[in-house]
Design an enzyme around this catalytic site. Structure first.
Site: not given
Ligand code: 9MR
Length: 383
Positions: A174, A215, A250, A281
């Protein structure tokens, strides 16, 4: 064509298999072959095996045995795992001299024993990275050289530990804004825009055989796509290895327009690297119009009932829409199966998906292919 589609059992004149055919002409046609799906199509990894690997994110609780049913289902349905949180900097390296390898080690071991290809997530990210990373002992911002050294130490320690046991790494996560420019972060302001080049270079040194990925979310957007293409081409022009790009995906029932997703897949593949869908998702819940869809986790809106319309179950009409949407997504992914090496869902089942808590905490969403009872949704048969 999908080979499994040819694997069908044809049954003649067995009335119990006509269940679901309410049309009387069909019911009376005793000689009409009734087509049943063969059992080997019943897992996701088998269903898509001629197109791409099928993966899921795995949580700490799932890997450490707190949720054994989830893990068993994940093992049966998927052939690649990504740690949902346990390899993020704040978890694996919470303090300068403290690493927590408990969940990551367990995951690496489990993946090896159970033939799951593992994707490490993630080495360098503006989010979920403790403040100390960017500061010296007095709390002052580090110099470029000091931060590069810290990044290198972290990557060498983490990626180096699993050198030949982790198939691939999301090296940088990101780093782009929605308009395709580089996101301003502590990484970019202290080191400079070339922090991405250093991250990939260190990852290559630490794990020379691992695939190295960039990513991000909303990579379907034309402006962001242009930024990602520039990022890929910049690395390539400098001879720095990048093996793939992860489109997080997402999505929701009406966002994005899928032709944009397809255009991005084609454009990324044209650079010669792998394209992956890494965090798929599809939310069925209304999204506050004032906010940007995507995955900006700093967004946290107070829970409002009107944004949580299905707390007690999903109406079949909405489930149908979800099935239709998934079918459209997978039609495009299969069409470009020659370019896509992996499709990973961001979570095992609807019971534990981050979408229940984003952009509002405490909602009931239904974004995955596996329901709260750990059963595959029936529309999976149509994908
Ligand atoms: O699914 C993840 C959630 O449990 C965490 O709280 C959050 C912060 O660490 O990250 C979520 O996963 C993210 C991923 O690592 C990167 N892309 C976005 C995902 C959804 O927020």
């Amino acid at each position: 064509m999908h080979k499994n589609k040819l694997t069908i059992a044809i049954l003649f004149g067995v009335s119990s298999f006509t269940l679901g055919c309410n049309n009387s002409t069909e019911q009376n046609a005793a000689t009409t072959p009734i087509v049943e799906k063969a059992p080997e199509q019943s897992t996701l990894k088998a269903r898509f095996k001629d197109h791409f690997k099928i993966g899921t994110a795995i949580s700490r609780d799932q890997i450490l045995g707190v949720l054994p049913d989830d893990l068993n289902v994940a093992k049966a349905q998927f052939n690649t795992f990504t740690p949902e949180n346990s390899m993020k900097w704040e978890r694996i390296h919470p303090q300068p001299d403290v690493y927590d390898f408990e969940a990551p080690d367990a995951l690496v071991e489990y993946a090896q024993e159970n033939n799951q290809e593992l994707v490490g997530h993630t080495l360098v990210w503006h989010s979920q990275t403790p403040d100390w990373v960017f500061e010296d002992e007095q709390g002052e911002p580090l110099t470029r050289e000091a931060l590069l050294k810290r990044m290198q130490d972290h990557i060498f320690t983490v990626a180096g530990r699993y050198r030949d046991r982790i198939f691939a790494w999301d090296v940088v996560n990101e780093a782009l804004n929605e308009d395709g420019t580089l996101r301003e972060s502590k990484w970019s302001t202290i080191i400079g825009d070339d922090f991405i080049e250093y991250a990939f270079t260190y990852a290559k040194q630490a794990a020379p055989n691992a695939k190295l990925y960039y990513n991000d979310y909303n990579l379907y957007k034309p402006e962001k796509r242009a930024g990602a293409l520039a990022l890929i081409k910049n690395l390539q022009s400098k001879g720095i290895q990048i093996d793939g790009i992860g489109m997080q995906a997402h999505y929701s029932l009406d966002n994005p327009e899928l032709s944009l997703m397809e255009d991005s897949i084609v454009a990324y593949a044209a650079t010669g690297i792998d394209v992956m869908i890494t965090e798929l998702d599809i939310s069925v819940l209304p999204f506050p119009e004032s906010e940007e869809q995507g995955a900006d986790i700093s967004l946290d809106i107070a829970l409002q009932e009107r944004f949580n319309p299905y707390p007690d179950g999903l109406p079949s009409e909405v489930n149908k829409q979800l099935g239709k949407r998934y079918k459209e997504v997978f039609a495009i992914l299969k069409k470009h199966g020659d370019k896509i090496s992996r499709v990973t869902f961001w979570g095992v089942s609807d019971a534990r998906t981050w979408r229940n808590d984003w952009p509002m905490q405490g909602r009931t969403d239904y974004p995955l292919l596996i329901d709260r009872e750990l059963k595959l949704k029936s529309f999976v048969n149509d994908l």
